[in-house]
Structures are given as structure tokens and as C-alpha cells.
Design an enzyme around this catalytic site. Structure first.
Site, PDB file in Angstrom:
ATOM      1  N   PHE A 101     -17.718 -28.788 -24.017  1.00 43.42           N
ATOM      2  CA  PHE A 101     -17.061 -28.101 -25.127  1.00 43.42           C
ATOM      3  C   PHE A 101     -17.313 -26.597 -25.080  1.00 43.42           C
ATOM      4  O   PHE A 101     -16.454 -25.804 -25.509  1.00 43.42           O
ATOM      5  CB  PHE A 101     -17.557 -28.678 -26.468  1.00 43.42           C
ATOM      6  CG  PHE A 101     -16.820 -28.155 -27.661  1.00 43.42           C
ATOM      7  CD1 PHE A 101     -15.566 -28.652 -27.993  1.00 43.42           C
ATOM      8  CD2 PHE A 101     -17.365 -27.143 -28.451  1.00 43.42           C
ATOM      9  CE1 PHE A 101     -14.871 -28.150 -29.087  1.00 43.42           C
ATOM     10  CE2 PHE A 101     -16.685 -26.645 -29.543  1.00 43.42           C
ATOM     11  CZ  PHE A 101     -15.433 -27.143 -29.865  1.00 43.42           C
TER      12      PHE A 101
ATOM     13  N   ILE B  39     -17.465 -38.341 -20.048  1.00 42.81           N
ATOM     14  CA  ILE B  39     -17.233 -39.766 -19.772  1.00 42.81           C
ATOM     15  C   ILE B  39     -16.707 -40.438 -21.025  1.00 42.81           C
ATOM     16  O   ILE B  39     -17.286 -40.299 -22.104  1.00 42.81           O
ATOM     17  CB  ILE B  39     -18.515 -40.431 -19.256  1.00 42.81           C
ATOM     18  CG1 ILE B  39     -18.913 -39.756 -17.939  1.00 42.81           C
ATOM     19  CG2 ILE B  39     -18.306 -41.926 -19.058  1.00 42.81           C
ATOM     20  CD1 ILE B  39     -20.187 -40.249 -17.329  1.00 42.81           C
TER      21      ILE B  39
ATOM     22  N   HIS C  60     -14.607 -38.601 -29.693  1.00 42.47           N
ATOM     23  CA  HIS C  60     -15.232 -37.346 -29.277  1.00 42.47           C
ATOM     24  C   HIS C  60     -14.691 -36.892 -27.920  1.00 42.47           C
ATOM     25  O   HIS C  60     -14.470 -35.711 -27.691  1.00 42.47           O
ATOM     26  CB  HIS C  60     -16.745 -37.549 -29.194  1.00 42.47           C
ATOM     27  CG  HIS C  60     -17.507 -36.303 -29.433  1.00 42.47           C
ATOM     28  ND1 HIS C  60     -17.807 -35.852 -30.692  1.00 42.47           N
ATOM     29  CD2 HIS C  60     -17.992 -35.378 -28.580  1.00 42.47           C
ATOM     30  CE1 HIS C  60     -18.467 -34.716 -30.604  1.00 42.47           C
ATOM     31  NE2 HIS C  60     -18.587 -34.400 -29.329  1.00 42.47           N
TER      32      HIS C  60
HETATM   33  N1  RBF Z   1     -20.492 -32.931 -23.209  1.00 44.62           N
HETATM   34  C1  RBF Z   1     -20.092 -33.199 -21.964  1.00 44.62           C
HETATM   35  O1  RBF Z   1     -19.962 -32.275 -21.152  1.00 44.62           O
HETATM   36  N2  RBF Z   1     -19.810 -34.480 -21.576  1.00 44.62           N
HETATM   37  C2  RBF Z   1     -19.903 -35.539 -22.424  1.00 44.62           C
HETATM   38  O2  RBF Z   1     -19.663 -36.674 -21.989  1.00 44.62           O
HETATM   39  C3  RBF Z   1     -20.301 -35.286 -23.756  1.00 44.62           C
HETATM   40  N3  RBF Z   1     -20.367 -36.304 -24.646  1.00 44.62           N
HETATM   41  C4  RBF Z   1     -20.704 -36.030 -25.934  1.00 44.62           C
HETATM   42  C5  RBF Z   1     -20.724 -37.079 -26.879  1.00 44.62           C
HETATM   43  C6  RBF Z   1     -21.061 -36.798 -28.184  1.00 44.62           C
HETATM   44  C7  RBF Z   1     -21.055 -37.930 -29.188  1.00 44.62           C
HETATM   45  C8  RBF Z   1     -21.412 -35.471 -28.581  1.00 44.62           C
HETATM   46  C9  RBF Z   1     -21.780 -35.153 -30.009  1.00 44.62           C
HETATM   47  C10 RBF Z   1     -21.391 -34.451 -27.648  1.00 44.62           C
HETATM   48  C11 RBF Z   1     -21.045 -34.705 -26.323  1.00 44.62           C
HETATM   49  N4  RBF Z   1     -21.021 -33.679 -25.379  1.00 44.62           N
HETATM   50  C12 RBF Z   1     -20.606 -33.942 -24.117  1.00 44.62           C
HETATM   51  C13 RBF Z   1     -21.506 -32.316 -25.720  1.00 44.62           C
HETATM   52  C14 RBF Z   1     -20.359 -31.373 -26.133  1.00 44.62           C
HETATM   53  O3  RBF Z   1     -19.652 -30.916 -24.993  1.00 44.62           O
HETATM   54  C15 RBF Z   1     -20.984 -30.133 -26.845  1.00 44.62           C
HETATM   55  O4  RBF Z   1     -21.969 -29.552 -26.015  1.00 44.62           O
HETATM   56  C16 RBF Z   1     -21.599 -30.493 -28.183  1.00 44.62           C
HETATM   57  O5  RBF Z   1     -20.681 -31.203 -28.988  1.00 44.62           O
HETATM   58  C17 RBF Z   1     -22.042 -29.201 -28.940  1.00 44.62           C
HETATM   59  O6  RBF Z   1     -20.912 -28.355 -29.207  1.00 44.62           O
END
Ligand code: RBF
Length: 163
Positions: free
Chosen positions: A66, A91, A97
Site C-alpha cells: 500500500f 497474497i 483487503h
Molecule cells: N502488504 C503487502 O504488501 N502484502 C500483503 O499481502 C498485505 N496483506 C495485508 C493484510 C492485512 C489484513 C493488512 C491490514 C495489511 C496488509 N498489508 C499487506 C500491508 C499493507 O500494504 C500496508 O502496509 C498496511 O495496511 C499499512 O498501510
């Protein structure tokens, strides 16, 4: 896209411009680090293989996919890059999300490309399983980091040609 018929990580038959003289920024998400480090290795090696100087490649890390857009914007605002490559792995889970993150990054990088008139390459894996991610990060379907680097070189060359 890689498929059983075509693995784009094999670039032996594709004419790729030289990356000599170009500057690249690479933004790497720390989530699923095992995968994103392989994507980074593939991208960096491919840039070097095609003539980029090591000193012309700048890497930064961000916590998750993100944050790729924010990291890329920070890098682009600070330096003069010909292309930025954003690497992550989200994934698919059972929550929405996944969709929020992937759509935000795809849309964010598109907006940055328009804003800066430079390529911001979407090197984010969006597999259903960890095995599918491994297959695309140096496994049987090649390395999507390599493909992201080739896209960056081609788009950087195109931008120069048209400028
Ligand atoms: N970031 C990833 O790069 N890959 C993921 O698979 C991923 N899964 C997430 C699942 C959940 C439930 C949450 C809350 C965050 C996830 N994030 C993942 C992190 C996201 O990219 C980001 O760093 C956070 O939401 C903070 O803004």
C-alpha cells in the site's frame, strides 16, 4: 503475463534497449519479504545486465505494498529518475483487503506516471497462494522482477525518444 505457453522472463528473442546512462529508482515492499527480495534481485540484475550502472540504481523500502505509491512519489520528488520500479506481493486472502491494496497501488502508480511523465512500473504480484508467488519470483514461471526491469528500460527509452 506469464502463462503455460509463454514465460516472459525469457527475453532472449526480444530487442531491449540499452539501459546505460539511465537512472532507476526501485521501491520494495517489506511485506512477504522472501518474495519481494527475489523480485528486487531479479530487477536489479536485469538492469545491470542491460547496461545500467550500479550507482544509477537507488533502492528504498516501504512497509507494505500500500505504501509503494507514497515511496515512489517521495523518490521521484527528490531525484531525477528515468523510471521507477515498484515491487510488492499481495497474497489473496479471504478479506477485501487484497482488492483495496491492489487497486490503490495500481491507481496510485498510474497517477504518478501521468504527473511526472515517467514510467512507474507496477511490479506487484497478486497471487492466490504463496506457492504461486514463489513460482513467479525466481521459480518455474520466471521472475516478475526481471520483467518489471525490462518494462522500465523500454518505457524509459520511449520517454527519451519522444522528448
Ligand atoms: N502488504 C503487502 O504488501 N502484502 C500483503 O499481502 C498485505 N496483506 C495485508 C493484510 C492485512 C489484513 C493488512 C491490514 C495489511 C496488509 N498489508 C499487506 C500491508 C499493507 O500494504 C500496508 O502496509 C498496511 O495496511 C499499512 O498501510
Amino acid at each position: 503475463m506469464s502463462s503455460i505457453y509463454k514465460n516472459l522472463s525469457d527475453f532472449s528473442d526480444i530487442n531491449i534497449p540499452s539501459a546505460k546512462g539511465y537512472r532507476f529508482g526501485i521501491v520494495v515492499a517489506e511485506w512477504n519479504r522472501e518474495i519481494t527480495e527475489s523480485l528486487y534481485e531479479g530487477a536489479a540484475q536485469t538492469l545491470l545486465l542491460h547496461g545500467a550502472e550500479q550507482s544509477a540504481i537507488t533502492r528504498i523500502n516501504v512497509p507494505g505494498s500500500f505504501e509503494l505509491t507514497a515511496g515512489a512519489e517521495m523518490l521521484a520528488a527528490k531525484g531525477s529518475y528515468d523510471a521507477l520500479i515498484c515491487l510488492g506481493c499481495v497474497i489473496q486472502g479471504e478479506t477485501r483487503h487484497f482488492e483495496f491494496i491492489c487497486q490503490a497501488v495500481a491507481s496510485g502508480l498510474t497517477q504518478l506516471t501521468v504527473k511526472y511523465g515517467k514510467p512507474f512500473v507496477f511490479g506487484v504480484l497478486t497471487p492466490d497462494t504463496m506457492q504461486q508467488a514463489l513460482d513467479r519470483a525466481g521459480g518455474k514461471h520466471g521472475n516478475k522482477g526481471d520483467e518489471a526491469a525490462v518494462t522500465a528500460i523500454k518505457m524509459a527509452a520511449l520517454a527519451r525518444q519522444l522528448s
